[in-house]
Design a protein around this motif. Structure first.
Motif, PDB file in Angstrom:
ATOM      1  N   GLY A 361       0.806  -1.226   0.000  1.00  0.00           N
ATOM      2  CA  GLY A 361       0.000   0.000   0.000  1.00  0.00           C
ATOM      3  C   GLY A 361       0.836   1.272   0.000  1.00  0.00           C
ATOM      4  O   GLY A 361       0.291   2.363   0.070  1.00  0.00           O
ATOM      5  N   GLY A 362       2.165   1.155  -0.055  1.00  0.00           N
ATOM      6  CA  GLY A 362       3.018   2.341  -0.099  1.00  0.00           C
ATOM      7  C   GLY A 362       3.233   2.903   1.294  1.00  0.00           C
ATOM      8  O   GLY A 362       2.942   2.257   2.293  1.00  0.00           O
ATOM      9  N   LEU A 363       3.731   4.159   1.332  1.00  0.00           N
ATOM     10  CA  LEU A 363       4.126   4.721   2.623  1.00  0.00           C
ATOM     11  C   LEU A 363       2.959   4.951   3.571  1.00  0.00           C
ATOM     12  O   LEU A 363       3.134   5.062   4.773  1.00  0.00           O
ATOM     13  CB  LEU A 363       4.904   6.015   2.420  1.00  0.00           C
ATOM     14  N   ALA A 364       1.748   5.009   3.016  1.00  0.00           N
ATOM     15  CA  ALA A 364       0.577   5.169   3.878  1.00  0.00           C
ATOM     16  C   ALA A 364       0.361   3.895   4.690  1.00  0.00           C
ATOM     17  O   ALA A 364      -0.302   3.910   5.731  1.00  0.00           O
ATOM     18  CB  ALA A 364      -0.648   5.453   3.030  1.00  0.00           C
ATOM     19  N   GLY A 365       0.931   2.790   4.233  1.00  0.00           N
ATOM     20  CA  GLY A 365       0.824   1.532   4.966  1.00  0.00           C
ATOM     21  C   GLY A 365      -0.567   0.933   4.923  1.00  0.00           C
ATOM     22  O   GLY A 365      -0.915   0.085   5.739  1.00  0.00           O
ATOM     23  N   LYS A 366      -1.390   1.367   3.947  1.00  0.00           N
ATOM     24  CA  LYS A 366      -2.771   0.858   3.863  1.00  0.00           C
ATOM     25  C   LYS A 366      -2.801  -0.419   3.027  1.00  0.00           C
ATOM     26  O   LYS A 366      -2.611  -0.375   1.814  1.00  0.00           O
ATOM     27  CB  LYS A 366      -3.670   1.903   3.178  1.00  0.00           C
ATOM     28  N   VAL A 442      10.627  -4.963  13.376  1.00  0.00           N
ATOM     29  CA  VAL A 442       9.338  -4.259  13.403  1.00  0.00           C
ATOM     30  C   VAL A 442       9.269  -3.199  12.293  1.00  0.00           C
ATOM     31  O   VAL A 442      10.094  -2.291  12.236  1.00  0.00           O
ATOM     32  CB  VAL A 442       9.110  -3.586  14.777  1.00  0.00           C
ATOM     33  N   VAL A 443       8.254  -3.324  11.458  1.00  0.00           N
ATOM     34  CA  VAL A 443       8.066  -2.399  10.333  1.00  0.00           C
ATOM     35  C   VAL A 443       7.604  -1.020  10.836  1.00  0.00           C
ATOM     36  O   VAL A 443       6.979  -0.906  11.889  1.00  0.00           O
ATOM     37  CB  VAL A 443       7.040  -2.993   9.334  1.00  0.00           C
ATOM     38  N   LEU A 444       7.927  -0.013  10.056  1.00  0.00           N
ATOM     39  CA  LEU A 444       7.568   1.379  10.384  1.00  0.00           C
ATOM     40  C   LEU A 444       6.095   1.570  10.753  1.00  0.00           C
ATOM     41  O   LEU A 444       5.757   2.325  11.660  1.00  0.00           O
ATOM     42  CB  LEU A 444       7.902   2.222   9.149  1.00  0.00           C
ATOM     43  N   TYR A 469      12.757   7.421   4.169  1.00  0.00           N
ATOM     44  CA  TYR A 469      11.380   7.326   3.647  1.00  0.00           C
ATOM     45  C   TYR A 469      10.449   8.285   4.385  1.00  0.00           C
ATOM     46  O   TYR A 469       9.419   8.681   3.861  1.00  0.00           O
ATOM     47  CB  TYR A 469      10.847   5.891   3.790  1.00  0.00           C
ATOM     48  N   VAL A 470      10.786   8.594   5.631  1.00  0.00           N
ATOM     49  CA  VAL A 470      10.007   9.555   6.422  1.00  0.00           C
ATOM     50  C   VAL A 470      10.960  10.709   6.741  1.00  0.00           C
ATOM     51  O   VAL A 470      12.085  10.469   7.176  1.00  0.00           O
ATOM     52  CB  VAL A 470       9.518   8.888   7.736  1.00  0.00           C
TER      53      VAL A 470
END
Ligand code: GCB
Length: 598
Positions: A361-366, A442-444, A469-470
């Motif tokens: 879902g990309g950086l939004a993590g959705k 652990v993922v972002l 990335y952030v």
């Protein structure tokens, strides 16, 4: 699982070399029933992908075939005869002449195929090995095969390294006596100057087991008998990070008075424990410095190579690293043996990378759909993960260098279903090895507020990309975010906390006086900003930079000739940041991180 070695009762023949090679689309139905009709030959060990110039081979989806003649030594008449594959990535079918004899799924763990009934001592047989690099949502790691607009099958996967395939580790023909030692499990301890080596042996037949422990000079320091027992070692020399010491455990299996099988296992006496916020080796606080690595070199892909093995460990020593994580799969056994001998600490990771639809879902993590669902990480995926975990622990549990199991890289531990998925795996790992702590990277998107599984584990291992990335290019903000993140986890759980990934892509030769991403200066400033924050937290137990060296990835738009977060280039040249890391890790500027040492 015992690695094949030569002893008074066991022999082995190495089958590495150049084998006939072909991809299935260019072969008749049953290629194993004849000599492969192919002009190609492939090196073993090596991934096959980068050996040839033909893109059809590099991007092949499906089976490939390796073939060679093998002669069984004539003295093996009364023995069992087995083939050992260090790894076949990701699935293998093994044929002796025209017959399918064995199969294995899982690309990074070894397996044996017993060919005793199908071969004759002194005679030759045709060995054909079919290997598939295909990944599905029921393999570890997961992937899926799609059909492109041009109608071609394409392997899609959710991890950031090239899906190399083939026979990337050594292949052996080895003999075992009919009555044999099948496995040995060793656990060690010490009280003051007295060490203990507890052993359990598993055998096929035999009346008695005898053991002897020799020190590094070959002097016998303890002896015992019985299938299980504890040896006491007076004035023990412990295995320590940076100061390896190995004893040799000799095991003999007897039938009546006759020794029918022998094996020798290097043993390092050491303990590992997590207490409060501390990670203890031999009861002393340990601070990890080092990297997430990859098995990745030009031309060989993931092929094990002893020259790179030696050189990589030299670079680890040069830079002052005391550890690495086997991101994102178990490495060749030779790597762990080397770490045992040279006192480098290893976090041993499974191949479970990509159990996270949020990353898609990309950086939004959705996530486009839930990760833990019938569609993706389902019961069969979990079954494959459990089997892989079992094979990893059974292979590596006797290595003193291995101090922790990492059960997965960046799973969707923030999503519903994560707990149901991971709890049985954690229980399995603890049952197979009650001595080592467990972690997962652990993922972002999994934060100290939404992560659902951290309480099942022993160590908080964070993969974070603040300043990349952030807050990319903004190290001031990165520092703030990082400090808040660390504090949040520290407040949530009383467990040691470390970084298993932080890094910035860097193109060697690109420079700037400003904080510009991709420059060598930025990579250095990025690391220094992180270190300044780490040093504020006494609960912080380690820093492993992403990555040791640049590595090959899929052909993604955000990757220019691979992932460039290496501190060394793919051919192992240092980027500028290496000097800064070296000063810190070797304590050249004063205090070494995590210690009071000067
Ligand atoms: C991650 C992954 C690693 C990638 C890295 C990156 O979080 O664990 O496999 O290579 O980020 O560079 O994006």
């Amino acid at each position: 699982m015992l690695k094949p070695i030569a002893t008074a009762t066991r022999e082995l023949v190495n089958l590495d070399g150049v084998w006939r090679f072909a991809i299935d689309s260019r072969l008749p139905e049953s290629p194993w029933t004849a000599q492969l009709d192919t002009p190609l030959e492939a090196a073993v060990p090596a991934s096959y992908n980068d050996l040839f110039t033909d893109p059809e081979i590099r991007n092949h989806v499906g089976w490939v075939y390796y073939q060679r003649p093998v002669r069984v030594p004539r003295g093996w008449t009364d023995d069992r005869v087995l083939l050992r594959f260090g790894a076949a990535t990701h699935a293998a079918r093994v044929y002796v002449d025209d017959r399918l004899i064995g199969e294995h799924i899982g690309g990074y763990t070894p397996f044996d195929v017993d060919v005793t009934e199908h071969v004759t001592a002194g005679a030759e047989f045709r060995l054909t090995v079919a290997v598939s690099g295909d990944l599905s949502n029921e393999t570890v790691p997961p992937g899926k095969i799609e059909v492109t607009g041009a109608g071609r099958r394409k392997q899609v996967y959710y991890h950031d390294f090239y899906n190399y395939a083939g026979l990337a580790r050594s292949v052996w023909l080895h003999s075992l006596p009919q009555v044999a030692i099948d496995d040995i499990v060793v656990t060690t301890g010490h009280v003051g100057t007295v060490g203990s080596v507890h052993y359990v042996t598993h055998t096929t037949g035999g009346d008695e087991v005898r053991v002897r422990l020799r020190d590094a000079r070959g002097v016998i320091v303890a002896e015992g008998s019985g299938r299980e027992g504890t040896l006491e070692v007076q004035d023990v020399t412990l295995w320590k990070p940076g100061a390896a010491y190995l004893y040799d455990l000799e095991i003999e299996l007897l039938t009546g008075a006759a020794v029918v099988d022998t094996y020798a296992l290097p043993v390092g006496v050491r303990t590992v424990e997590v207490r409060g916020y501390e990670f203890l080796i031999n009861g002393e606080p340990f601070y990890f410095t080092g990297f997430g690595k990859h098995e990745d070199t030009p031309v060989r892909g993931k092929g094990h190579d002893n020259a790179y093995l030696v050189h990589d460990f030299q670079l680890l020593e040069w830079i002052g690293a005391n550890s690495f994580r086997t991101s994102h799969y178990p490495y060749a056994e030779e790597v762990l043996e080397f770490a045992d001998r040279h006192g480098i600490v290893v976090i041993d990771e499974t191949a479970a990378v990509g159990l996270n639809m949020g990353v898609v879902g990309g950086l939004a993590g959705k996530p486009p759909f839930p990760t833990f669902s019938e569609q993706y990480a389902n019961d069969r995926t979990q079954g494959a993960h459990a089997q892989h975990l079992r094979e990893l622990i059974e292979r590596d549990r006797n290595h003193p260098s291995v101090v922790m199991w990492c059960i997965a890289n960046e799973p969707a531990s923030n999503e519903d279903g994560a707990r149901e998925y991971f709890e049985p795996l954690v229980n399995l790992a603890r049952e197979l090895d009650p001595t080592r702590p467990l972690t997962y990277a652990v993922v972002l998107f999994a934060t100290f507020t939404n992560d659902q599984i951290i309480d099942l584990f022993d160590v908080v291992s964070l993969n974070r990309y603040y300043g990349w990335y952030v807050a990319g290019g903004d190290l001031e903000t990165a520092r703030e975010y990082l400090a808040r993140d660390l504090q949040g986890w520290i407040d949530r759980v009383e467990k040691p906390i470390m970084m298993t990934e932080y890094g910035a892509d860097t193109e060697p030769g690109v420079h700037s006086v400003w904080d510009k991403v991709w420059t060598e200066e930025y990579q250095t400033a990025f690391l220094e900003a992180h270190h300044e924050v780490f040093d504020r937290f006494p609960q912080f137990v380690g820093e492993q930079v992403w990555n040791f060296a640049d590595f090959a990835t899929d052909n993604g738009l955000h990757r220019v000739d691979g992932n460039k977060k290496g501190i060394f280039t793919r051919d192992r040249k240092p980027k500028s940041a290496a000097t800064s890391l070296r000063r810190r890790w070797r304590g050249l500027d004063g205090r070494k991180p995590g210690t009071t040492e000067h």
